[in-house]
Design an enzyme around this catalytic site. Sequence first.
Site, PDB file in Angstrom:
ATOM      1  N   GLN A 153       0.683  -1.320  -0.006  1.00  0.00           N
ATOM      2  CA  GLN A 153       0.078   0.097  -0.016  1.00  0.00           C
ATOM      3  C   GLN A 153       0.955   1.361   0.074  1.00  0.00           C
ATOM      4  O   GLN A 153       0.459   2.192  -0.670  1.00  0.00           O
ATOM      5  CB  GLN A 153      -0.901   0.070   1.249  1.00  0.00           C
ATOM      6  CG  GLN A 153      -2.108   0.645   1.200  1.00  0.00           C
ATOM      7  CD  GLN A 153      -3.032   0.293   0.066  1.00  0.00           C
ATOM      8  OE1 GLN A 153      -3.184  -1.145  -0.272  1.00  0.00           O
ATOM      9  NE2 GLN A 153      -3.590   1.066  -0.767  1.00  0.00           N
TER      10      GLN A 153
ATOM     11  N   HIS B  61       2.008   2.962  -3.390  1.00  0.00           N
ATOM     12  CA  HIS B  61       1.016   3.624  -4.288  1.00  0.00           C
ATOM     13  C   HIS B  61       1.282   5.067  -4.511  1.00  0.00           C
ATOM     14  O   HIS B  61       1.166   5.574  -5.610  1.00  0.00           O
ATOM     15  CB  HIS B  61      -0.487   3.576  -3.753  1.00  0.00           C
ATOM     16  CG  HIS B  61      -1.204   2.363  -4.002  1.00  0.00           C
ATOM     17  ND1 HIS B  61      -1.823   2.259  -5.322  1.00  0.00           N
ATOM     18  CD2 HIS B  61      -1.709   1.376  -3.405  1.00  0.00           C
ATOM     19  CE1 HIS B  61      -2.446   1.254  -5.624  1.00  0.00           C
ATOM     20  NE2 HIS B  61      -2.360   0.364  -4.265  1.00  0.00           N
TER      21      HIS B  61
ATOM     22  N   GLU C 151      -9.912   1.904   4.110  1.00  0.00           N
ATOM     23  CA  GLU C 151     -10.210   1.390   2.762  1.00  0.00           C
ATOM     24  C   GLU C 151     -10.167  -0.101   2.563  1.00  0.00           C
ATOM     25  O   GLU C 151     -10.950  -0.766   2.090  1.00  0.00           O
ATOM     26  CB  GLU C 151      -9.631   1.839   1.583  1.00  0.00           C
ATOM     27  CG  GLU C 151      -9.691   1.415   0.142  1.00  0.00           C
ATOM     28  CD  GLU C 151      -8.435   2.161  -0.860  1.00  0.00           C
ATOM     29  OE1 GLU C 151      -8.850   1.749  -2.030  1.00  0.00           O
ATOM     30  OE2 GLU C 151      -7.665   2.534  -0.330  1.00  0.00           O
ATOM     31  N   HIS C 152      -8.871  -0.429   3.189  1.00  0.00           N
ATOM     32  CA  HIS C 152      -8.569  -1.949   3.302  1.00  0.00           C
ATOM     33  C   HIS C 152      -8.354  -2.413   4.517  1.00  0.00           C
ATOM     34  O   HIS C 152      -7.534  -1.712   5.241  1.00  0.00           O
ATOM     35  CB  HIS C 152      -7.289  -2.285   2.259  1.00  0.00           C
ATOM     36  CG  HIS C 152      -7.208  -1.950   1.074  1.00  0.00           C
ATOM     37  ND1 HIS C 152      -6.981  -0.880   0.471  1.00  0.00           N
ATOM     38  CD2 HIS C 152      -8.105  -2.561  -0.243  1.00  0.00           C
ATOM     39  CE1 HIS C 152      -7.049  -0.720  -0.817  1.00  0.00           C
ATOM     40  NE2 HIS C 152      -7.655  -1.830  -1.210  1.00  0.00           N
TER      41      HIS C 152
ATOM     42  N   ASP D 152      -7.024  -6.695  -5.052  1.00  0.00           N
ATOM     43  CA  ASP D 152      -6.568  -5.722  -6.011  1.00  0.00           C
ATOM     44  C   ASP D 152      -6.848  -6.072  -7.365  1.00  0.00           C
ATOM     45  O   ASP D 152      -6.983  -5.329  -8.262  1.00  0.00           O
ATOM     46  CB  ASP D 152      -5.243  -5.112  -5.750  1.00  0.00           C
ATOM     47  CG  ASP D 152      -5.361  -3.903  -4.772  1.00  0.00           C
ATOM     48  OD1 ASP D 152      -6.255  -3.523  -4.504  1.00  0.00           O
ATOM     49  OD2 ASP D 152      -4.205  -3.432  -4.456  1.00  0.00           O
TER      50      ASP D 152
ATOM     51  N   HIS E 263     -53.042  17.850  -2.642  1.00  0.00           N
ATOM     52  CA  HIS E 263     -52.581  16.686  -2.374  1.00  0.00           C
ATOM     53  C   HIS E 263     -53.949  15.833  -1.588  1.00  0.00           C
ATOM     54  O   HIS E 263     -54.102  14.535  -2.119  1.00  0.00           O
ATOM     55  CB  HIS E 263     -51.481  16.407  -1.432  1.00  0.00           C
ATOM     56  CG  HIS E 263     -50.061  16.614  -1.943  1.00  0.00           C
ATOM     57  ND1 HIS E 263     -49.769  17.861  -2.594  1.00  0.00           N
ATOM     58  CD2 HIS E 263     -49.087  15.961  -2.102  1.00  0.00           C
ATOM     59  CE1 HIS E 263     -48.409  17.686  -2.927  1.00  0.00           C
ATOM     60  NE2 HIS E 263     -48.196  16.501  -2.774  1.00  0.00           N
TER      61      HIS E 263
END
Length: 428
Positions: free
Chosen positions: A255, A258, A322-323, A356, A415
């Site tokens: 990670q 990235h 996220e993960h 991934d 209505h």
Amino acid sequence: MNIIKYPARAEWGDLVKRPQLDVSQLNAVVAEVLAHVKEHGDAAVKGYEQQFDHAVLQDLAVSKAEMDAAETLVSSELKEALALAHRNIAKFHRAQQFESTKVETSRGVTCWQKSVPIEKVGLYIPGGTAPLFSTVLMLATPAKIAGCKEIVLCTPPDSHGRVNPAILMAAKIAGVDKIFKIGGVQAIGAMAYGTESVPKVYKIFGPGNQYVMAAKQQVSLHDVAIDMPAGPSEVCVIADDTCNPAYVAADLLSQAEHGTDSQVLLIATSEEALLAIESETDKQLQRLPRKDMAEKTLEHSRFVLVHDTDEAMALSNAYAPEHLILAVEDAENLSKQVTNAGSVFLGNYACESAGDYASGTNHTLPTHGHATAYSGVNLDSYNRKITFQHLTREGVRSIGKAVVCMAENEQLEAHANAMRIRINDTNP
């Protein structure tokens, strides 16, 4: 790496904070580019491609000849890997298909839903330091299964005006309709507004840098839907004394490579395991081609020591990663406590890389704490639910008085009257 031992709950707020960036100037630049693309279409897009990607383009669209050439440039091994990943992604997402059920809510009142695909979707695929051909499969495969009529893909070309052949190969496998050589903010603008070459879409999907994310958020205010707000990628690993330190270190570094704005968080229940992971991380870092980038990422990442897995899980839920990797003895049992996460990986062998690329789950996930409210991309992301209701004369008698009463009390006479005249017609 920043090591924090047994932090008090009062300190958790600081531990789960992401790096904050001043985006005021960035937003102004993005707004200017979007406005230019909206007004000048293809001419603006080509100008920005020359400025930002250093590519002089005659045509924005990828041609059939370029698609055919890409097939010869991709190795048979990668083609087989792409095909395997596509099969698994398709299998997982087909299982999410919606089945409608008609419900009689009152006598004579029947309600149901129909799932309808979004007709035109746009996919953004980054092509900078790492061309993400895997993301093509993740975004285009569910779009095709959902039944989207037009799937448009934008990705930046190199300085010679060529798109990475693996991206084109993945697009062919997944069934993308149109591919354009456009990157960055100008790609988001082209799909949001439409140009002479690029069709306007109804929803945009895909990751990107800070400029791309800002562009997606700006166009979503008035012009087009987006998949989710997102930021730099991140992972949280919960590890106990049964973890494999080398595996955990590899996951953290996968990670960290990235980008320098990514973040990794280790939550360990054993000091011995934490120190072993720290040592392994440093050892593996030295062998990485992207060492400098990963090293900078680790500077603002955290290794936290807690008392037990319950505390670890509570901290992870506060972080909303996220993960999330559960490198613990009873991962399946601990996973029942997960409330905030994009995608969860159970046990020592479930590396985040599997999700991934090829396990079948989607890797387009909420970041920056947005997992508290957003899901990752799934089949529903490409559909809308339309509700239906059917009332018989008996249905009017069942709910009519309640409808009139509520409408009158909200002082909406029209209505009330719309139901009142039906009540009068259905009375014996």
